[in-house]
Design an enzyme around this catalytic site. Structure first.
Site, mmCIF file in Angstrom:
data_model
loop_
_atom_site.group_PDB
_atom_site.id
_atom_site.type_symbol
_atom_site.label_atom_id
_atom_site.label_comp_id
_atom_site.label_asym_id
_atom_site.label_seq_id
_atom_site.Cartn_x
_atom_site.Cartn_y
_atom_site.Cartn_z
ATOM 1 N N HIS A 1 0.837 -1.205 0.000
ATOM 2 C CA HIS A 1 0.000 0.000 0.000
ATOM 3 C C HIS A 1 0.870 1.254 0.000
ATOM 4 O O HIS A 1 0.689 2.158 -0.825
ATOM 5 C CB HIS A 1 -0.908 -0.028 1.239
ATOM 6 C CG HIS A 1 -1.862 1.111 1.335
ATOM 7 N ND1 HIS A 1 -3.215 0.954 1.120
ATOM 8 C CD2 HIS A 1 -1.673 2.422 1.634
ATOM 9 C CE1 HIS A 1 -3.813 2.128 1.276
ATOM 10 N NE2 HIS A 1 -2.894 3.037 1.597
ATOM 11 N N GLU A 2 1.852 1.284 0.885
ATOM 12 C CA GLU A 2 2.708 2.468 0.997
ATOM 13 C C GLU A 2 3.656 2.600 -0.197
ATOM 14 O O GLU A 2 3.991 3.714 -0.609
ATOM 15 C CB GLU A 2 3.472 2.460 2.320
ATOM 16 C CG GLU A 2 2.579 2.425 3.560
ATOM 17 C CD GLU A 2 1.479 3.475 3.594
ATOM 18 O OE1 GLU A 2 1.642 4.562 2.985
ATOM 19 O OE2 GLU A 2 0.438 3.217 4.229
ATOM 20 N N HIS B 1 1.928 4.460 -2.844
ATOM 21 C CA HIS B 1 2.031 5.906 -2.601
ATOM 22 C C HIS B 1 3.402 6.434 -3.024
ATOM 23 O O HIS B 1 3.496 7.500 -3.644
ATOM 24 C CB HIS B 1 1.792 6.238 -1.130
ATOM 25 C CG HIS B 1 0.391 6.022 -0.668
ATOM 26 N ND1 HIS B 1 -0.717 6.337 -1.426
ATOM 27 C CD2 HIS B 1 -0.092 5.533 0.501
ATOM 28 C CE1 HIS B 1 -1.817 6.049 -0.753
ATOM 29 N NE2 HIS B 1 -1.465 5.559 0.427
#
Length: 174
Positions: free
Chosen positions: A53-54, A57
């Protein structure tokens, strides 16, 4: 390696820290670092999803030059992509949360998790956040980079990324 204009501190890319509440991780745009909340991650599979998820980003930060603090559409788009591509809304995750649905369930999960993330990090009304998510949802939901498609497992993620990396080879040989 070609520079993408993304400032990276070479001495620290990943940090494990104690965090408040139930936050599992975050991406620090100022230092291009991923923070894992060691006090809130208790299983390897959870850590894998948080890191993925990160990393989405981080990828968006470098590729799209996201304005995290002033452009809520940028933030919403990255949250939609991260929820969609990280496994946050996989069937097994949704079953573990006792969330079941058939029609458009994955999309509704992605929308809900993106909305929840935005409300957690910005002072914005729920109505305004919903409007912004709706405005960018289709475009961002269908942006699968760097995978090329939604990966459904760790093994599939490797194949999806390979397919994405080789996406131009077919057309180059015509």
């Amino acid at each position: 390696m070609k520079s993408s204009g993304c400032k990276i501190l070479k001495d620290r890319h990943l940090s494990c820290e104690d965090c408040d509440g139930t936050v599992s991780g975050g991406f620090d745009a100022a230092s291009s670092q991923i923070v894992l909340c060691q006090n809130n991650i208790h299983q390897q599979s959870h850590m894998n999803r948080v890191v993925t998820h990160e990393l989405i980003h981080a990828f968006d930060h470098c590729r799209a030059h996201v304005d995290w603090f002033n452009n809520f559409r940028h933030l919403a788009c990255s949250e939609i992509r991260a929820a969609n591509l990280s496994g946050d809304c996989s069937f097994s995750q949704e079953a573990a949360r006792l969330n079941f649905g058939l029609k458009q369930h994955h999309q509704e999960c992605v929308r809900s998790r993106a909305l929840r993330s935005i409300l957690a990090v910005r002072k914005i009304s729920r109505e305004e956040a919903e409007k912004i998510v709706d405005e960018v949802f289709d475009t961002c939901f269908n942006d699968y980079a760097p995978f090329g498609r939604i990966p459904h497992s760790n093994r599939d993620a490797k194949f999806a990324n390979r397919d994405y990396e080789n996406r131009d080879r077919y057309y180059a040989n015509l």
